[in-house]
Write an enzyme that holds these catalytic residues in place. Structure first.
Site, PDB file in Angstrom:
ATOM      1  N   LYS A  29       0.811  -1.213   0.000  1.00  0.00           N
ATOM      2  CA  LYS A  29       0.000   0.000   0.000  1.00  0.00           C
ATOM      3  C   LYS A  29       0.850   1.272   0.000  1.00  0.00           C
ATOM      4  CE  LYS A  29      -0.646   0.187   5.038  1.00  0.00           C
ATOM      5  NZ  LYS A  29       0.149   1.404   5.233  1.00  0.00           N
ATOM      6  N   THR A  30       1.997   1.251   0.713  1.00  0.00           N
ATOM      7  CA  THR A  30       2.823   2.453   0.762  1.00  0.00           C
ATOM      8  C   THR A  30       3.367   2.786  -0.621  1.00  0.00           C
ATOM      9  OG1 THR A  30       3.451   1.943   3.042  1.00  0.00           O
ATOM     10  CG2 THR A  30       4.794   3.554   1.876  1.00  0.00           C
ATOM     11  N   ASP A 212      -3.479   7.434   4.765  1.00  0.00           N
ATOM     12  CA  ASP A 212      -3.024   6.065   5.003  1.00  0.00           C
ATOM     13  C   ASP A 212      -3.662   5.539   6.289  1.00  0.00           C
ATOM     14  OD1 ASP A 212      -1.641   3.717   4.712  1.00  0.00           O
ATOM     15  OD2 ASP A 212       0.277   4.504   5.435  1.00  0.00           O
ATOM     16  N   GLU A 213      -3.849   4.224   6.374  1.00  0.00           N
ATOM     17  CA  GLU A 213      -4.405   3.578   7.570  1.00  0.00           C
ATOM     18  C   GLU A 213      -5.717   4.229   7.998  1.00  0.00           C
ATOM     19  OE1 GLU A 213      -3.096   0.926   8.428  1.00  0.00           O
ATOM     20  OE2 GLU A 213      -0.915   0.965   8.358  1.00  0.00           O
ATOM     21  N   GLN A 243      -7.487  -4.908   9.930  1.00  0.00           N
ATOM     22  CA  GLN A 243      -6.393  -4.524  10.818  1.00  0.00           C
ATOM     23  C   GLN A 243      -6.775  -3.345  11.710  1.00  0.00           C
ATOM     24  OE1 GLN A 243      -2.200  -4.958   9.314  1.00  0.00           O
ATOM     25  NE2 GLN A 243      -3.203  -4.904   7.328  1.00  0.00           N
ATOM     26  N   ARG A 591       2.364 -10.824  10.473  1.00  0.00           N
ATOM     27  CA  ARG A 591       3.714 -10.248  10.609  1.00  0.00           C
ATOM     28  C   ARG A 591       4.771 -11.257  10.159  1.00  0.00           C
ATOM     29  NH1 ARG A 591       2.131  -5.966   9.801  1.00  0.00           N
ATOM     30  NH2 ARG A 591       0.160  -7.089   9.549  1.00  0.00           N
TER      31      ARG A 591
END
Length: 659
Positions: A29-30, A212-213, A243, A591
């Site tokens: 996504k970044t 973002d997020e 998330q 993770r």
């Protein structure tokens, strides 16, 4: 855009109208945000100065700025805004301070300052009562409510009392020319929603917004997004409802659903290809999270191999569990030649780290425990910041009260209370009262002399500020204020003194290279730095809570404490709130890049009694075919034990041979 997959490319090229990108864990996504910023600039759609990208941590903002700088060479990125929600709110208030009812150079109260004011407004109240009231005020602010609106929406006597306290607390902040951290969002929201000129000016200033997020946004942050984006909705929001794990601090994942209702033209693009985990890990994560209700179901997949099955250990107790984890880390590190930084141990609560630290220390495995005392929470740093705040804002009584007692001088609580009374009667802040001969004459001689000395230091530092760099001013402040002498007297060893002095040196370094900003702006910026931004474990095993692991990835991940009552948490079970606990485990599982271990204990000692524990219900929600439980495959277990024994013998021989 070379190397982008089709959904990523579609998200980058979409530049007209509102867009929600549902980005699964490890889906790049970044990179999409960075490439989209570059596309908006390169295509001529928007100049960089009219683009703002909003993140939730300063660390994320720094990393994104670095990546964009590599993508937009030269001056093509000049004027681009990449910052947190709170930093954007601070910028709005610094420009619109008059419209917001603030004076130039206002202070930003941190959590301790805010708590101290609430406590002061509740004389005689117990700590838990103060904390409860502060929590209600915090909730109201995160909902974007003014004191008047909080009173209107109150549904109980307790909420009405909190609203009344909120009004008194806010009046005190205004008298100090200060705002608290939550006001950095609330006040800009109310300003932009109520002032047409301000709203249109900021829509012109920020033509395109990227967030973002966005699943972590609270109600006030979502309203700020809407106020800037307007009805046209020129924005791209990137997030993952699976998330969303911060409801306890105000995050509202339902904002993603609200976005679809507020913007009927909203386009939704899913990023489901994972570039981090093995497929076995992804299949397990997908099956787990499918137990939660979804408006937009995602299924993560990967081109990676299946990898090892997920190991599930049943241990006697937390001590045995810690020993197994530490032993496995040492074994795997030696077998694969892996650095310690490839390993991470995750847990639900910080108290679970104690047994793990002991086990790692016994095997001499270096580790880093995230979430220790934050840099800005260190006493000497907070003392220096209090001095800085008094320098830039003489009306900041809260900072004065800390600075005048750091270091201690002949000014006690009784004198300070008397000084506050005289200052209030004279209609001036306490630091100006301490500079008034007429007021000092009404105080005891020794206290008057001490206050006069304190004010003289402030005068010298203010004079120096005109010709010194901010960094040099901080260094000079450390000496002239007496902070260094105080630390030397407090520290029993030179080593400890060097560490604490180093904290003040590091604070000065934060100001290095600052240009064009007043000291007040710099001091306010410091309050925006979150506790995790400076968390660097080096080549060490990382120990952290599941909440703290979001956004990170490790080759080998251990999740301990997989018992009902721990994960999911007991309160969540009692109250039927399992969805966020499930999302928390989902974050932990995703993770792991290569291998994952889950462990649970059979027993625990509580209140001096041995208690039997049940395995987490979430383990049964994972696909059985992807798990390797202890005892389920005797042949594999036997081979693993023999391999461990050979490794232990090799260690022993090396030790005996001096290796």
């Amino acid at each position: 855009m070379h190397g982008l997959n089709p959904p990523q490319r579609q998200a980058v090229l979409h530049s007209e109208g509102p867009l929600l990108v549902l980005a699964g864990a490890g889906s790049g996504k970044t990179r999409v945000i960075v490439e989209k910023i570059a596309h908006l600039v390169d295509s001529g759609r928007y100049p960089a100065r009219r683009i703002a990208a909003i993140t939730f941590t300063n660390k994320s903002a720094r990393e994104m700025r670095e990546r964009v700088a590599k993508r937009l060479k030269g001056d093509r990125g000049e004027g681009l805004t990449i910052c947190t929600f709170h930093a954007l709110g601070l910028r709005i208030l610094q420009i619109e301070h008059a419209r917001a009812g603030l004076k130039r150079g206002f202070s930003v109260f941190d959590a301790d300052d805010a708590a101290a004011q609430v406590k002061d407004l509740m004389p005689g109240a117990k700590a838990d009562a103060v904390q409860a009231m502060q929590s209600l005020i915090w909730r109201a602010k995160n909902a974007g409510l003014s004191p008047e609106q909080a009173l209107e929406s109150a549904r109980s006597t307790r909420e009405r009392e909190a609203a009344a306290l909120y009004a008194r607390y806010q009046a005190r902040l205004i008298s100090f020319n200060a705002v608290d951290f939550d006001d950095l969002i609330r006040i800009p929201v109310q300003l932009l929603e109520s002032d047409d000129d301000a709203r249109m000016a900021w829509r012109e200033r920020i033509g395109y917004l990227l967030v973002d997020e966005c699943q972590d946004s609270n109600d006030a942050q979502y309203r700020l997004l809407k106020a800037i984006a307007g009805d046209a909705g020129q924005f791209t929001c990137v997030g993952d409802d699976d998330q969303s794990i911060y409801a306890w601090r105000g995050a509202n994942p339902e904002n993603l659903d609200m976005m679809a209702r507020d913007y009927p033209a909203l386009q939704i693009i899913k990023l489901e290809q994972n570039y981090r985990c093995s497929n076995r890990v992804l299949r397990s994560a997908n099956q787990l999270i499918a137990n939660n209700p979804h408006a937009h179901l995602k299924t993560l997949w990967s081109d990676s191999a299946d990898g090892e099955r997920i190991r599930v250990w049943e241990c006697r107790d937390s001590g045995h569990e810690a020993e197994k984890v530490a032993g496995e880390i040492r074994f795997v590190a030696q077998k694969h030649g892996a650095p310690w930084s490839d390993f991470c141990i995750l847990f639900r609560g910080n108290h679970q780290s104690r047994a793990l630290e002991k086990a790692l220390q016994l095997l001499r495995i270096p580790y880093h425990l995230s979430g220790g005392t934050a840099f800005l929470e260190r006493a000497e740093v907070k003392d220096a910041l209090a001095w800085l705040r008094v320098l830039v804002n003489p009306e900041d009584d809260s900072a004065f009260l800390r600075a005048v007692q750091s270091p201690k001088r002949e000014v006690g609580a009784t004198t300070l209370a008397r000084l506050a009374e005289l200052a209030q009667h004279a209609g001036m802040p306490m630091v100006r009262a301490a500079d008034s001969n007429a007021i000092l004459q009404q105080l005891p001689a020794r206290a008057s002399t001490a206050l006069h000395g304190f004010v003289e230091i402030l005068h010298r530092l203010r004079a120096q500020a005109a010709s010194s760099s901010p960094a040099d001013l901080v260094r000079s402040l450390s000496e002239q204020s007496g902070l260094l002498d105080m630390l030397k007297a407090q520290c029993r060893t030179e080593q400890l003194f060097a560490i604490r002095r180093g904290n003040l040196d590091e604070l000065a370094e934060w100001f290095e290279g600052a240009k064009g900003n007043g000291l007040g702006d710099l001091a306010a910026q410091l309050t925006l730095i979150s506790r995790n931004d400076r968390d660097d474990g080096g080549n060490q095993v990382r120990l952290m809570s599941l909440h703290g692991a979001k956004g990170l990835e490790f080759r080998y991940v251990f999740i301990v404490g997989m018992e009902d009552g721990t994960l999911p948490h007991e309160a969540s079970i009692d109250e039927g709130r399992l969805e966020e606990e499930r999302r928390l485990l989902y974050v932990g599982i995703t993770r792991a890049k290569e291998q994952l271990w889950l462990s649970h204990a059979r027993e625990a000692t509580k209140w001096g009694k041995r208690t039997t524990l049940a395995p987490s219900r979430f383990i049964d929600e994972l696909p059985a075919t992807e798990l390797q439980r202890d005892g389920a495959d005797p042949a594999a277990d036997s081979e693993r034990k023999q391999e461990r024994a050979r490794s232990a013998m090799a260690d022993l021989r090396a030790m005996l041979n001096g290796g």
